[in-house]
Design an enzyme around this catalytic site. Structure first.
Site, PDB file in Angstrom:
ATOM      1  N   HIS A 171       0.811  -1.233   0.000  1.00  0.00           N
ATOM      2  CA  HIS A 171       0.000   0.000   0.000  1.00  0.00           C
ATOM      3  C   HIS A 171       0.840   1.276   0.000  1.00  0.00           C
ATOM      4  O   HIS A 171       0.285   2.376  -0.069  1.00  0.00           O
ATOM      5  CB  HIS A 171      -0.955   0.013   1.201  1.00  0.00           C
ATOM      6  CG  HIS A 171      -2.013  -1.048   1.124  1.00  0.00           C
ATOM      7  ND1 HIS A 171      -2.877  -1.165   0.060  1.00  0.00           N
ATOM      8  CD2 HIS A 171      -2.330  -2.064   1.974  1.00  0.00           C
ATOM      9  CE1 HIS A 171      -3.692  -2.198   0.251  1.00  0.00           C
ATOM     10  NE2 HIS A 171      -3.368  -2.767   1.407  1.00  0.00           N
ATOM     11  N   HIS A 209      -6.379  -7.156  -1.049  1.00  0.00           N
ATOM     12  CA  HIS A 209      -6.560  -5.724  -1.304  1.00  0.00           C
ATOM     13  C   HIS A 209      -5.723  -5.277  -2.503  1.00  0.00           C
ATOM     14  O   HIS A 209      -4.658  -5.849  -2.757  1.00  0.00           O
ATOM     15  CB  HIS A 209      -6.140  -4.912  -0.070  1.00  0.00           C
ATOM     16  CG  HIS A 209      -6.838  -5.325   1.185  1.00  0.00           C
ATOM     17  ND1 HIS A 209      -6.274  -6.189   2.110  1.00  0.00           N
ATOM     18  CD2 HIS A 209      -8.065  -5.012   1.657  1.00  0.00           C
ATOM     19  CE1 HIS A 209      -7.131  -6.379   3.110  1.00  0.00           C
ATOM     20  NE2 HIS A 209      -8.228  -5.678   2.861  1.00  0.00           N
TER      21      HIS A 209
HETATM   22  C1  SP5 Z   1      -1.348  -5.436   3.686  1.00  0.00           C
HETATM   23  C2  SP5 Z   1      -2.801  -5.410   3.913  1.00  0.00           C
HETATM   24  O1  SP5 Z   1      -3.488  -6.422   3.765  1.00  0.00           O
HETATM   25  N1  SP5 Z   1      -3.339  -4.267   4.338  1.00  0.00           N
HETATM   26  C3  SP5 Z   1      -4.723  -4.234   4.568  1.00  0.00           C
HETATM   27  C4  SP5 Z   1      -5.129  -2.903   4.998  1.00  0.00           C
HETATM   28  C5  SP5 Z   1      -6.618  -2.824   4.974  1.00  0.00           C
HETATM   29  N2  SP5 Z   1      -7.119  -2.526   6.242  1.00  0.00           N
HETATM   30  C6  SP5 Z   1      -8.433  -1.979   6.169  1.00  0.00           C
HETATM   31  C7  SP5 Z   1      -9.123  -2.297   7.413  1.00  0.00           C
HETATM   32  C8  SP5 Z   1     -10.529  -1.849   7.401  1.00  0.00           C
HETATM   33  C9  SP5 Z   1     -11.112  -2.021   8.741  1.00  0.00           C
HETATM   34  N3  SP5 Z   1     -11.006  -3.322   9.254  1.00  0.00           N
HETATM   35  C10 SP5 Z   1     -11.856  -3.556  10.359  1.00  0.00           C
HETATM   36  C11 SP5 Z   1     -11.112  -4.088  11.511  1.00  0.00           C
HETATM   37  C12 SP5 Z   1     -10.983  -3.060  12.554  1.00  0.00           C
HETATM   38  N4  SP5 Z   1      -9.953  -3.403  13.476  1.00  0.00           N
HETATM   39 ZN    ZN Z   2      -4.450  -7.209   2.196  1.00  0.00          ZN
END
Ligand code: SP5
Ligand code: ZN
Length: 361
Positions: A171, A209
């Site tokens: 990212h 993602h």
């Molecule tokens: C490397 C990778 O997989 N990064 C992922 C980042 C995405 N994170 C977004 C999370 C959105 C909210 N998740 C809910 C859990 C709250 N603790």
């Molecule tokens: Zn991811």
């Protein structure tokens, strides 16, 4: 039986303790925890893989892929935060930005580097989910060294190498971090392969993602083709602002970017059909080397994505991608501690098969 893939690893990767993530204004328990790396290492060692220590590399490749100001910021921000008294005086035990200089805010004003570290924090970071603590920098650096070491192994003739990077990286753009990532380990591996003489690189990103950082680092370049398979950001998923099919690259890089978003709920069949199409496109470029952004969060068991890939699906994916060319696999996401180990063994076993390597007994 032994898994014939070197696992490159730095102990420093355990030192990053994000201490949670601020999501929609509330600090939750984090998902990108040190135990992820321990579980992966334990499962791969149990499967007979050899662990190779990451070798410390110079900064040149990091500072080519990233704006040197981002690298310097990450290296120094915790020290500045502490010196400003934010942990001791205000109970702010991690670096979390609160003002972001978006294009809309600046409306043409020059971007400044504010002297106050709590203001400056938002200049290099685009979300509130990616916290920095006292051990973060050595871990970030250790992950980059693991990627560089794995790329080095492939340059010196290994058919496959796996970098057990933590924190993950895909990212991170040239100048901004986010999404639990700080430096772009896969982009760093790709740039190292280029520097060592590979002409055409292919990056295949199978994290659940979209790897918006990697996409944008190479968006204007034809020497590194980026292809990604991910849950549709248009259906409400991170990173929300990138990962759409019409993003095809720009200038010399036009046509060297391919996004294949999948609907939430997609399983092995859809996922592998899309991966197979990406691999066909990649094969036509006759790449000298492949970098895989290996997220394990597309698995059905993962709490962070709605994709439903199985262990068998990951095994097939490993076989498909590693058949293309010498391959560096770089660990990205994957958050279900109970299934992570099995998924990693499956994908690396498939990769060994695809690369034509035999398990030694
Ligand atoms: C490397 C990778 O997989 N990064 C992922 C980042 C995405 N994170 C977004 C999370 C959105 C909210 N998740 C809910 C859990 C709250 N603790
Ligand atoms: Zn991811």
């Amino acid at each position: 039986m032994s898994l014939p893939v070197p696992v490159v690893w730095s102990e420093d990767c355990l030192r990053h303790e994000p201490g949670g993530e601020v999501w929609l204004g509330v600090r939750d328990e984090g998902t990108e925890v040190p135990a992820r790396a321990l579980v992966l290492r334990a499962a791969l060692t149990a499967a007979g893989a050899l662990v190779v220590p990451a070798v410390r590399h110079g900064d040149e490749i990091l500072r080519t892929v990233h704006d040197p100001e981002l690298v310097d910021h990450l290296a120094g921000v915790w020290r500045d935060w502490e010196a400003a008294g934010l942990p001791a005086g205000y109970g702010r035990d991690r670096v979390v930005p609160y003002v972001f200089p978006t294009a809309g805010m600046l409306a043409g004003l020059p971007e400044r580097s504010p002297p106050a570290v709590h203001g400056r924090a938002g200049l290099y970071c685009y979300d509130t989910m990616t916290l920095v603590g006292p051990g973060s920098w050595p871990a970030i650096r250790g992950a980059a060294d693991a990627a560089l070491t794995a790329a080095g192994l492939v340059c010196s003739g290994e058919r496959l190498a796996y970098a057990l990077c933590r924190p993950p990286g895909h990212h991170v753009t040239r100048r901004a971090y986010g999404g639990s990532c700080y430096l772009n380990n896969a982009a760093i591996a790709a740039q190292a392969l280029r520097a060592a003489g590979a002409g055409q690189i292919v990056i295949l990103d199978i994290d659940a993602h979209h790897g918006n950082g990697t996409q944008m680092i190479f968006y204007d370049r034809a020497d590194v083709w980026y292809g990604s398979l991910h849950v549709d950001p248009g259906a409400g998923w991170f990173p929300h602002y990138a990962g759409y099919p019409e993003e095809r690259g720009r200038g010399e890089g036009e046509g060297f970017n391919r996004n294949r978003p999948l609907a939430p709920g997609a399983g092995d069949d859809d996922w592998l059909a899309a991966l197979s199409a990406l691999c066909d496109e990649a094969r036509a470029l006759e790449p000298d080397a492949v970098v895989v952004s290996l997220g394990l969060d597309a698995a059905a068991t993962d709490p962070e994505s709605p994709l439903c890939v199985t262990e068998a699906g990951y095994r097939t994916a490993g076989r498909l991608v590693a058949a293309l060319a010498p391959t560096v696999l770089v660990q990205e996401g994957g958050y279900d501690l109970a299934s992570l180990g099995g998924l990693a063994v499956a994908v690396l076993s498939g990769a060994a098969e695809g690369a034509g390597l035999r398990a030694s007994s």
